[in-house]
Write a protein that holds these residues in place. Structure first.
Motif, PDB file in Angstrom:
ATOM      1  N   LEU A 300       0.834  -1.166  -0.203  1.00 24.68           N
ATOM      2  CA  LEU A 300       0.190   0.060   0.033  1.00 24.68           C
ATOM      3  C   LEU A 300       0.678   1.127   0.109  1.00 24.68           C
ATOM      4  N   LYS A 304       0.159   3.683  -3.086  1.00 26.76           N
ATOM      5  CA  LYS A 304      -0.777   4.595  -2.882  1.00 26.76           C
ATOM      6  C   LYS A 304      -0.182   5.289  -1.572  1.00 26.76           C
ATOM      7  N   PRO A 305       0.819   5.671  -1.388  1.00 26.54           N
ATOM      8  CA  PRO A 305       1.413   6.358  -0.203  1.00 26.54           C
ATOM      9  C   PRO A 305       0.345   7.654   0.056  1.00 26.54           C
ATOM     10  N   ASP A 306      -0.147   8.250  -0.889  1.00 26.99           N
ATOM     11  CA  ASP A 306      -1.014   9.562  -0.618  1.00 26.99           C
ATOM     12  C   ASP A 306      -2.190   9.185  -0.028  1.00 26.99           C
ATOM     13  N   THR A 307      -2.773   7.964  -0.490  1.00 28.38           N
ATOM     14  CA  THR A 307      -3.972   7.548  -0.136  1.00 28.38           C
ATOM     15  C   THR A 307      -4.123   7.137   1.271  1.00 28.38           C
ATOM     16  N   ILE A 308      -3.322   6.237   1.797  1.00 25.25           N
ATOM     17  CA  ILE A 308      -3.103   5.793   2.968  1.00 25.25           C
ATOM     18  C   ILE A 308      -2.612   6.973   3.977  1.00 25.25           C
ATOM     19  N   VAL A 310      -3.525   9.889   3.908  1.00 21.89           N
ATOM     20  CA  VAL A 310      -4.603  10.813   4.487  1.00 21.89           C
ATOM     21  C   VAL A 310      -5.145  10.354   5.973  1.00 21.89           C
ATOM     22  N   SER A 311      -5.385   8.821   5.771  1.00 16.24           N
ATOM     23  CA  SER A 311      -5.688   8.140   6.965  1.00 16.24           C
ATOM     24  C   SER A 311      -4.940   8.555   8.176  1.00 16.24           C
ATOM     25  N   LEU A 312      -3.496   8.155   8.034  1.00 15.50           N
ATOM     26  CA  LEU A 312      -2.583   8.399   9.022  1.00 15.50           C
ATOM     27  C   LEU A 312      -2.411   9.962   9.400  1.00 15.50           C
ATOM     28  N   ASP A 313      -2.125  10.694   8.480  1.00 16.81           N
ATOM     29  CA  ASP A 313      -1.997  12.103   8.853  1.00 16.81           C
ATOM     30  C   ASP A 313      -3.165  13.126   9.292  1.00 16.81           C
ATOM     31  N   GLY A 318      -5.969   6.218  13.339  1.00 14.15           N
ATOM     32  CA  GLY A 318      -5.624   5.637  12.446  1.00 14.15           C
ATOM     33  C   GLY A 318      -4.140   5.312  12.086  1.00 14.15           C
ATOM     34  N   LEU A 319      -3.201   6.284  12.430  1.00  7.82           N
ATOM     35  CA  LEU A 319      -1.874   6.122  12.752  1.00  7.82           C
ATOM     36  C   LEU A 319      -1.491   5.272  13.820  1.00  7.82           C
ATOM     37  N   THR A 367       2.365  10.784   5.476  1.00  7.79           N
ATOM     38  CA  THR A 367       2.328  10.649   4.063  1.00  7.79           C
ATOM     39  C   THR A 367       3.864  10.566   3.482  1.00  7.79           C
TER      40      THR A 367
END
Lengths: 461, 461
Positions: A300, A304-308, A310-313, A318-319, A367
């Motif tokens: 992932l 898709k680093p930018d997609t995941i 969003v969740s983590l940042d 989520g993080l 991200t």
């Protein structure tokens, strides 16, 4: 017989071509030279020559926002009946760790603690790089060796806090100490993230070589864990005459030769793997199953680093779930059988939250840290051949293998990359995050490696 | 010659054993019978026999919480320079969609709209199942056929809102309409999630057969998309005498025979794939690259649904990025080249947010929906042999292929599973979410399929 001749001739041809390709494949690649690329935003600018002091400063509004988010939590989803953490870092544990963060974690105290070591920022190739710079206070008869210490994901310079005191203070009978430079990787902690594509491992190695030179160190030791080990290896390969010695608790060799050996070992394990480590690769189906169970985060972040991101940042929870899941598995893959994910067996949550809160959440770097995977796990990195470059024989190398490390490369395979491997130790305990889990053991191993390099090192200083 | 004989004998032996295994492998499996498992929490209890009306009710505090979260947003991370959405659903688009949600999306109006169709809940095997139940209002000379419509991930019953009016109202010259039952899958929308492990596709098929029987329908049509197509296929395989006809815009065949054919087709495409669809599988390296670029979400949900579930259930932004990323790629894989991820080319954001807000965020179902992957993408599901069961010849089947659908199975391969495939159409446009993207086209296709089944269907009613 015509038939026999055809079979014999074609077999011979096959054999010759396989040998030809094998020789070509197994041959080391040429080491390429790197340019000083500008990684900042927009057009290249001159780097600020200054090195400026830095302190972590958790602003009141950020702290308020964290507490606000902690109280904003929706109910957690309980795990499926009769499961622990087999399906991930479940709602049950999240309740516990969120509770710890709310009631026990002392943000102000921990910030004070993290600021105990001197920190600085300076610009390298357009990026502001943050680093701990800890100089020992010693008398003249003690030698001081500079060392660059590189962390990985989901870690940070926090990984080295437990090791630093022992490394900068001369112990009884030891006649050397270290001057420590431990930077946050680009895109991690308080270092800027590259604005441009293709900042790969070798490029980060160049950034750190430039950092060390800016700090006045042309020659230095390198220690690395996780991605830091990968970057440290590239540094040793690219600039062998500047690396006094390379040490790591995550030695891997992805040279073509090594890949060939590992493949052979998967069919005939006893040819490649020592008895006590065969379970790390064998049976191959178990290795594959473990990979597929645990590597989704990696795929992932690689795609898709930018997609995941969003969740983590944007979500503290989520993080936590994403990173603690990996820290649990990385520390011991059998921890999935524990209701609490096993982390409390090896760490106090404070150390884990120091890392997560102060180096990922506060500077909002999940991200950009995830992008390290997307920039480094692709066809290009293998095509460039850096993994097929061995470290020059002039660089002594040391590898320490902790028992629960999820990857294992036999000593003989590691020699394909680390040709001057003078130190190889195995431990009966410990996992991927050894610097956090058992800093004393890791320091001892590092010191013992350095001892072995001394006869050669003393010529430099 | 002795040598020649050895070669000939061993070749013959090899051929015989390959043939033997091939025949065994290519043979269909036996259809297993399923038990009425109790999926609720704890000990089995009797199902409530009542069917109760249901309306979506977005509570004031939940709406307030949403608006609160929208204003809580941290700055978004801009994408790498010179990239669009190649690295995922980047911060740049997130700003736009969050802004739409803040200022343009009318939560109250959309709730009213979603409540226009009658909805109910009833208990099946310990789970409260939510469903739209839309009965036509027609005169005696119009036939009414019940149809079960099954959605997938990251979709919901919202997918069918655009299709329902045309299906329940008799058009000029058409002498049949439908009574529609469109349930939320277990763990999705307003249906309960299983509390126990191993609620796989066939088990969900049984739940829906039981639901239809509870509503008085022993025989019915089935339409399915995405996972709903998989579940609908299981239903048709397990209970062929209850399925009047099966239709789908996501027909796949994972029978051993089909896997064999697809593998052959990857080497000799023209043997298996029609000219105009060869690009869907060929060259195989491109297919593999696309799979690895886009399948990380699937691997993550298959292995760590509870971990990613924390991000998605606790972070509205995380949920949006994760799902919109997949909807963008599923609609057209070339949308990664667009700055806005391409979605506005095909949808208005309102329809996408209806689906996301009302069926995932409000009922907090992202974790339990993700578990569908973990329960269905494992060794067990293949071992059970359900994918190697063909649908009985008594069930007429219809497949419609939209041009941008990411998976493609040729008609001849689909016949391995759908042996009575009486309807196969291809479209020059449209993607994976055809029910949302072009409901008119999908309805037309479904109606045309049903027309073809009428001579046989009329015997039932």
């Amino acid at each position: 017989m015509a038939f026999k001749s055809i079979v014999l001739t074609s077999s011979l041809l096959l054999l010759v071509s396989i040998t030809f390709y094998a020789i070509k494949f197994l041959h080391y690649s040429e080491v390429q030279k790197l340019e000083n690329v500008y990684w900042g935003p927009g057009e290249p600018k001159q780097d600020d020559p200054e090195v400026r002091p830095f302190r972590i400063d958790l602003k009141e509004n950020v702290l308020k926002d964290i507490h606000h988010r902690l109280n904003l939590s929706r109910p957690q989803i309980p795990p499926l009946e009769d499961t622990e953490t087999q399906y991930g870092y479940s709602g049950k544990i999240m309740e516990e760790v969120m509770d710890f963060l709310k009631t026990e974690y002392n943000f102000k105290e921990q910030q004070k603690f993290l600021n105990t070591f001197p920190q600085f920022v300076t610009e390298v190739q357009g990026l502001k790089i943050h680093f701990l710079h800890v100089k020992p206070n010693v008398t003249d008869d003690v030698e001081v060796f500079p060392i660059l210490m590189l962390h990985g994901w989901p870690s940070s310079v926090r990984e080295y806090y437990g090791m630093i005191p022992e490394m900068v203070n001369p112990a009884d009978g030891r006649k050397f100490v270290f001057e420590i430079v431990a930077p946050s990787l680009p895109g991690f902690g308080y270092s800027d993230a590259p604005s441009k594509k293709d900042c790969q491992g070798p490029e980060m190695a160049l950034i750190f070589k430039n950092l060390m030179e800016k700090l006045g160190h042309r020659k230095f030791y390198v220690h690395g864990s996780d991605w830091g080990a990968v970057i440290g290896t590239h540094l040793s390969t690219l600039y062998p005459h500047q690396v006094i010695g390379f040490h790591s608790n995550f030695c891997i060799s992805l040279a073509n030769k090594s890949i060939f050996k590992i493949l052979v070992g998967m069919v005939f394990p006893s040819l490649i793997f020592p008895e006590e480590f065969q379970h790390k690769w064998y049976p191959p189906m178990d290795t594959l199953r473990f990979f597929f169970s645990e590597a989704a985060y990696l795929l992932l972040q690689a795609t898709k680093p930018d997609t995941i991101g969003v969740s983590l940042d944007q979500s503290l929870q989520g993080l936590i779930a994403f990173m603690f899941d990996k820290m649990s598995v990385g520390t011991d893959k059998d921890f999935v059988r524990f209701k609490d994910g096993g982390l409390p067996l090896k760490y106090n949550y404070t150390i884990l939250f120091d890392n997560l809160i102060f180096y990922y959440w506060v500077p909002q770097k999940a991200t950009t840290a995830a992008r390290l995977y997307s920039q480094n796990l692709n066809y290009k990195i293998f095509q460039r051949g850096f993994y097929n470059n061995p470290v020059d024989k002039s660089v002594p190398c040391g590898c320490t293998v902790f028992a629960k490390e999820f990857l294992y490369f036999p000593e003989e395979v590691l020699r394909d990359t680390y040709r001057n491997l003078i130190h190889f130790t195995t431990h009966k305990d410990g996992g991927h995050f050894a610097g956090l889990e058992m800093p004393d053991v890791l320091v001892k191993d590092l010191l013992s490696f350095v001892e072995k390099t001394l006869p050669k090192t003393r010529r430099y200083f």
